[in-house]
Design a protein around this motif. Structure first.
Motif, PDB file in Angstrom:
ATOM      1  N   SER A   1       0.982  -1.179   0.039  1.00  0.00           N
ATOM      2  CA  SER A   1      -0.074  -0.175   0.129  1.00  0.00           C
ATOM      3  C   SER A   1       0.907   1.203  -0.235  1.00  0.00           C
ATOM      4  O   SER A   1       0.589   2.323  -0.607  1.00  0.00           O
ATOM      5  CB  SER A   1      -0.968  -0.231   1.209  1.00  0.00           C
ATOM      6  OG  SER A   1      -1.671   1.055   1.249  1.00  0.00           O
ATOM      7  N   ALA A   2       1.834   1.167   0.708  1.00  0.00           N
ATOM      8  CA  ALA A   2       2.873   2.359   0.921  1.00  0.00           C
ATOM      9  C   ALA A   2       3.298   2.551  -0.488  1.00  0.00           C
ATOM     10  O   ALA A   2       3.731   3.707  -0.896  1.00  0.00           O
ATOM     11  CB  ALA A   2       3.945   2.176   1.833  1.00  0.00           C
ATOM     12  N   ASP A   3       3.939   1.474  -1.189  1.00  0.00           N
ATOM     13  CA  ASP A   3       4.417   1.546  -2.518  1.00  0.00           C
ATOM     14  C   ASP A   3       3.575   2.213  -3.523  1.00  0.00           C
ATOM     15  O   ASP A   3       3.949   2.964  -4.352  1.00  0.00           O
ATOM     16  CB  ASP A   3       5.047   0.344  -2.909  1.00  0.00           C
ATOM     17  CG  ASP A   3       6.310  -0.175  -2.272  1.00  0.00           C
ATOM     18  OD1 ASP A   3       7.122   0.776  -2.254  1.00  0.00           O
ATOM     19  OD2 ASP A   3       6.500  -1.308  -1.697  1.00  0.00           O
ATOM     20  N   LEU A   4       2.290   1.681  -3.558  1.00  0.00           N
ATOM     21  CA  LEU A   4       1.365   2.308  -4.478  1.00  0.00           C
ATOM     22  C   LEU A   4       0.870   3.666  -4.146  1.00  0.00           C
ATOM     23  O   LEU A   4       0.944   4.360  -5.074  1.00  0.00           O
ATOM     24  CB  LEU A   4      -0.028   1.283  -4.403  1.00  0.00           C
ATOM     25  CG  LEU A   4       0.149  -0.265  -4.938  1.00  0.00           C
ATOM     26  CD1 LEU A   4      -1.257  -0.831  -4.451  1.00  0.00           C
ATOM     27  CD2 LEU A   4       0.349  -0.104  -6.374  1.00  0.00           C
ATOM     28  N   GLU A   5       1.140   4.042  -2.886  1.00  0.00           N
ATOM     29  CA  GLU A   5       0.500   5.571  -2.596  1.00  0.00           C
ATOM     30  C   GLU A   5       1.848   6.217  -3.213  1.00  0.00           C
ATOM     31  O   GLU A   5       1.442   7.364  -3.679  1.00  0.00           O
ATOM     32  CB  GLU A   5       0.650   5.608  -1.046  1.00  0.00           C
ATOM     33  CG  GLU A   5       0.096   6.941  -0.565  1.00  0.00           C
ATOM     34  CD  GLU A   5       1.160   7.928  -0.197  1.00  0.00           C
ATOM     35  OE1 GLU A   5       0.827   9.021  -0.447  1.00  0.00           O
ATOM     36  OE2 GLU A   5       2.239   7.458  -0.074  1.00  0.00           O
ATOM     37  N   ARG A   6       3.231   5.613  -2.984  1.00  0.00           N
ATOM     38  CA  ARG A   6       4.149   6.559  -3.742  1.00  0.00           C
ATOM     39  C   ARG A   6       4.201   6.762  -5.230  1.00  0.00           C
ATOM     40  O   ARG A   6       4.396   7.618  -5.850  1.00  0.00           O
ATOM     41  CB  ARG A   6       5.586   5.851  -3.382  1.00  0.00           C
ATOM     42  CG  ARG A   6       5.827   6.144  -2.000  1.00  0.00           C
ATOM     43  CD  ARG A   6       6.014   7.423  -1.443  1.00  0.00           C
ATOM     44  NE  ARG A   6       7.012   8.145  -2.077  1.00  0.00           N
ATOM     45  CZ  ARG A   6       7.050   9.225  -2.286  1.00  0.00           C
ATOM     46  NH1 ARG A   6       6.008  10.136  -1.994  1.00  0.00           N
ATOM     47  NH2 ARG A   6       7.994  10.096  -2.852  1.00  0.00           N
TER      48      ARG A   6
END
Lengths: 243, 243
Positions: free
Chosen positions: A97-102
């Motif tokens: 999720s953190a990667d997709l947000e970035r």
């Protein structure tokens, strides 16, 4: 151990239901990130500032999904006591999720810079960017498939292919520098374009991160070996912050 | 509920001990990240490639700490069933660790680019970078204090001060573009310098992220209001990917 009884506010769903909800949220978020990148690249190649502006404003949706994933994870952890495999899956979801947000942030930044570039005459140096964009779009698509299908081999394949993106980034950066040296009127555009391809390159890195998470979540083992890097040279692109 | 008994490999420490260990690891990691940034900036201003090279190789230490934090968090979650406050603290630690890891990456990238710049003649445009660097060093120092002291006001103060960094980044970027236009021989150096100040600006953003996490962990409430942004203009720096 699961809380239950009439004094509970809502129906208590099963652990599997909650996990499924978590995965669905990640999938939707992945779809949004993919679309944002596609539209940002389209806005760039077609000099479409309206589309770029929509990409910028749609980024908030991805952020909301990220917040939702965090809430789901905290609830899952607080209500249950997941062990081993499930725990790996839950922590993995948080990382993906953190990667997709970035990725969403980088796509929005491509769109923002596109809006600025569209106000000045085009430079032909931008020509090969769509190709680099397509490579990264494929990485995102394939790593999301790997996530949904829990396919560690597909994840490994994405991880390996990021090198090609890095190489293209290096060669494009050199080209932009040459254009700037040839004609100072290219400097402003090329500066934006350099940051745009840097953003695209970083999106590739995040696809690689997701590939690592998928591999670890599925197999319990990290991907072995050094991450292949196509930008080990000393060109001014040398921009890999994930070394 | 805690596992115990003679068939356990090691002494089972108390939940508080484990939490303390987690916090100590974050503190050490914060100290490392701070040192890495300080040394990268020193290497840049003193054109010291040996120091820059040490910064690059020391980045692995921060990565190891991040891994350790992740392992500690997973163990804490698996062995215990932390509620509310503790859970917020644990999830917060995971986020802070990810931010510190990124700060380390950006510092290492500043060092890498420094090594390249040191091979070409210096440009006077680099002059104001140390000042921007000092602002960010102070943000990092203060947000780490806020983390250790669980001080939400100090966190809020860091969050507000990042705007100054963004403004400085915008103005420096404009300056670099001017230098490039004045003399094409400045283009290679200035390109690196633009990515260097972008890295420094991003470090400020991560300090801001940590401030948000500290505030939420301590108070249970997110920082209200829009994040102040000093780069809302349309200059080619327009580089904020965290919009």
């Amino acid at each position: 151990m699961a809380p239950s009884g009439p004094n509970h506010q809502h129906t208590v769903t099963s652990f599997d239901d909650e996990l499924r909800k978590l995965n669905n949220t990640i999938s939707r978020m992945g779809g949004l990130a993919e679309t944002q990148l596609t539209q940002a690249l389209k806005a760039l190649s077609q000099r479409d500032s309206d589309l770029a502006s929509r990409v910028v404003s749609q980024d908030a949706q991805i952020d909301q999904h990220d917040q939702e994933v965090q809430n789901l994870v905290v609830r899952l952890l607080a209500l249950r006591q997941p062990m081993a495999d499930d725990l790996r899956l839950i922590v993995g979801a948080l990382k993906v999720s953190a990667d997709l947000e970035r990725i969403g942030d980088y796509a929005a930044n491509v769109a923002k810079r596109t809006m600025v570039i569209n106000q000045i005459p085009p430079v032909k140096a931008a020509g090969p960017i769509p190709l680099m964009g397509r490579l990264v779009q494929e990485l995102i698509k394939d790593v999301l498939d790997a996530y949904v299908e829990r396919d560690e081999d597909k994840a490994l394949d994405v991880w390996r292919r990021d090198e090609e993106v890095d190489e293209m980034h290096t060669s494009l950066t050199r080209e932009f520098i040459t254009y700037m040296m040839e004609d100072p009127r290219n400097i402003t555009s090329c500066t934006h374009l350099m940051f745009i391809i840097k953003n695209i390159e970083r999106i590739g890195d995040h696809a690689t991160n997701i590939a690592e998470t998928v591999h670890f979540t599925v197999s319990g083992r990290p991907i072995s070996g050094q991450r292949p890097k196509g930008d080990a040279g000393s060109a001014p692109d040398l921009g890999n912050e994930t070394a």
